[in-house]
Design a protein around this motif. Structure first.
Motif, PDB file in Angstrom:
ATOM      1  N   VAL A  68      -0.644  60.601  40.673  1.00  0.00           N
ATOM      2  CA  VAL A  68      -0.851  61.007  40.637  1.00  0.00           C
ATOM      3  C   VAL A  68      -2.201  61.717  40.054  1.00  0.00           C
ATOM      4  N   ASP A  69      -2.968  60.917  39.017  1.00  0.00           N
ATOM      5  CA  ASP A  69      -3.975  61.527  38.491  1.00  0.00           C
ATOM      6  C   ASP A  69      -5.425  61.106  39.298  1.00  0.00           C
ATOM      7  N   GLY A  70      -5.942  62.531  39.477  1.00  0.00           N
ATOM      8  CA  GLY A  70      -7.982  63.006  39.968  1.00  0.00           C
ATOM      9  C   GLY A  70      -7.834  61.471  40.945  1.00  0.00           C
ATOM     10  N   ASP A  71      -8.862  60.547  40.664  1.00  0.00           N
ATOM     11  CA  ASP A  71      -8.817  59.713  42.038  1.00  0.00           C
ATOM     12  C   ASP A  71      -8.135  58.919  41.891  1.00  0.00           C
ATOM     13  N   ARG A  72      -6.564  58.307  41.074  1.00  0.00           N
ATOM     14  CA  ARG A  72      -6.386  57.416  40.342  1.00  0.00           C
ATOM     15  C   ARG A  72      -4.566  57.424  40.837  1.00  0.00           C
ATOM     16  N   VAL A  73      -3.671  56.087  41.429  1.00  0.00           N
ATOM     17  CA  VAL A  73      -2.356  56.663  42.306  1.00  0.00           C
ATOM     18  C   VAL A  73      -2.105  55.659  41.687  1.00  0.00           C
ATOM     19  N   ALA A  74      -0.577  56.147  40.851  1.00  0.00           N
ATOM     20  CA  ALA A  74       0.748  54.620  40.288  1.00  0.00           C
ATOM     21  C   ALA A  74       1.626  54.518  41.361  1.00  0.00           C
ATOM     22  N   LEU A  75       2.176  53.884  41.706  1.00  0.00           N
ATOM     23  CA  LEU A  75       3.552  53.713  42.155  1.00  0.00           C
ATOM     24  C   LEU A  75       4.215  52.314  42.181  1.00  0.00           C
ATOM     25  N   ARG A  76       5.951  52.484  41.993  1.00  0.00           N
ATOM     26  CA  ARG A  76       6.421  51.937  41.652  1.00  0.00           C
ATOM     27  C   ARG A  76       6.589  51.479  43.131  1.00  0.00           C
ATOM     28  N   SER A  77       7.433  49.898  43.398  1.00  0.00           N
ATOM     29  CA  SER A  77       8.324  50.097  44.834  1.00  0.00           C
ATOM     30  C   SER A  77       9.057  48.935  44.712  1.00  0.00           C
ATOM     31  N   THR A  78       9.971  49.182  45.832  1.00  0.00           N
ATOM     32  CA  THR A  78      11.357  48.164  45.883  1.00  0.00           C
ATOM     33  C   THR A  78      10.911  47.577  46.999  1.00  0.00           C
ATOM     34  N   VAL A  79      11.114  45.367  46.869  1.00  0.00           N
ATOM     35  CA  VAL A  79      10.613  45.075  47.997  1.00  0.00           C
ATOM     36  C   VAL A  79      12.384  44.373  48.428  1.00  0.00           C
ATOM     37  N   TYR A  80      12.606  44.531  49.620  1.00  0.00           N
ATOM     38  CA  TYR A  80      13.481  44.119  49.769  1.00  0.00           C
ATOM     39  C   TYR A  80      13.733  42.994  51.439  1.00  0.00           C
ATOM     40  N   GLY A  81      14.232  42.082  51.669  1.00  0.00           N
ATOM     41  CA  GLY A  81      14.265  41.309  52.874  1.00  0.00           C
ATOM     42  C   GLY A  81      13.604  39.836  52.604  1.00  0.00           C
ATOM     43  N   LEU A  82      13.879  39.843  51.951  1.00  0.00           N
ATOM     44  CA  LEU A  82      13.180  38.281  50.652  1.00  0.00           C
ATOM     45  C   LEU A  82      13.948  37.549  51.653  1.00  0.00           C
ATOM     46  N   PRO A  83      13.947  35.735  51.625  1.00  0.00           N
ATOM     47  CA  PRO A  83      14.738  34.909  52.119  1.00  0.00           C
ATOM     48  C   PRO A  83      16.464  35.391  51.440  1.00  0.00           C
ATOM     49  N   ALA A  84      15.563  34.815  49.916  1.00  0.00           N
ATOM     50  CA  ALA A  84      16.955  34.208  49.060  1.00  0.00           C
ATOM     51  C   ALA A  84      17.949  35.865  49.118  1.00  0.00           C
ATOM     52  N   GLY A  85      17.515  36.965  49.652  1.00  0.00           N
ATOM     53  CA  GLY A  85      18.536  38.198  49.554  1.00  0.00           C
ATOM     54  C   GLY A  85      19.140  38.596  50.399  1.00  0.00           C
ATOM     55  N   GLY A  86      17.789  38.243  51.648  1.00  0.00           N
ATOM     56  CA  GLY A  86      18.705  38.703  52.622  1.00  0.00           C
ATOM     57  C   GLY A  86      18.007  39.739  53.130  1.00  0.00           C
ATOM     58  N   ALA A  87      17.899  41.075  54.395  1.00  0.00           N
ATOM     59  CA  ALA A  87      17.059  41.763  55.173  1.00  0.00           C
ATOM     60  C   ALA A  87      17.298  43.016  53.927  1.00  0.00           C
ATOM     61  N   ASP A  88      18.566  43.542  53.151  1.00  0.00           N
ATOM     62  CA  ASP A  88      19.107  44.252  52.770  1.00  0.00           C
ATOM     63  C   ASP A  88      19.177  44.054  51.030  1.00  0.00           C
ATOM     64  N   ALA A  89      19.113  42.992  50.575  1.00  0.00           N
ATOM     65  CA  ALA A  89      19.314  43.031  49.098  1.00  0.00           C
ATOM     66  C   ALA A  89      17.397  43.390  48.452  1.00  0.00           C
ATOM     67  N   ALA A  90      16.941  43.947  47.342  1.00  0.00           N
ATOM     68  CA  ALA A  90      16.389  44.252  46.502  1.00  0.00           C
ATOM     69  C   ALA A  90      15.920  42.485  46.003  1.00  0.00           C
ATOM     70  N   ALA A  91      14.794  42.293  46.318  1.00  0.00           N
ATOM     71  CA  ALA A  91      13.992  41.029  45.715  1.00  0.00           C
ATOM     72  C   ALA A  91      13.214  41.074  44.612  1.00  0.00           C
TER      73      ALA A  91
END
Length: 119
Positions: A68-91
């Motif tokens: 967080v820097d003032g009125d800005r928020v930067a975030l990094r997230s990991t997406v899981y559960g897409l068809p190619a990898g299944g529910a527990d695989a990071a996509a």
């Protein structure tokens, strides 16, 4: 009225996606909100979330870093559960920057390494 911490607001957006609470977008995003990646407002977010969750019912995100820097928020997230990898695989990884005003997200920029995000 208590204004949410910008860090909490960014995490709340991901929580709404993960719990399939599409209606929460109306509370999280300001009425004049604009998403640069989606080239639209709150309705574009709701449509994108709905399309993603319809195509990938096990999709979820995990917030890894929030800055967080003032009125800005930067975030990094990991997406899981897409068809190619299944529910527990990071996509892949999403990087997002939000601008916050009066306790709501007003603008969003984003980039992703996920190649199979439906819209």
């Amino acid at each position: 009225m208590t204004i949410p911490d910008p860090r909490h607001l960014a995490q709340r957006m991901h929580e709404a996606f993960n719990t399939r609470d599409i209606a929460a977008a109306d509370e999280i995003f300001a009425p004049g909100f604009y998403s640069h990646p989606l080239r639209g407002g709150v309705e574009a977010v709701k449509a994108a979330w709905t399309a993603m969750l319809t195509a990938c019912p096990t999709a979820r995100t995990v917030v890894e870093d929030v800055l967080v820097d003032g009125d800005r928020v930067a975030l990094r997230s990991t997406v899981y559960g897409l068809p190619a990898g299944g529910a527990d695989a990071a996509a892949g990884t999403m990087l997002e920057i939000f601008r916050v005003a009066e306790g709501r997200i007003t603008e969003l920029w984003g980039s992703s390494t996920v190649s199979q995000l439906p819209r």
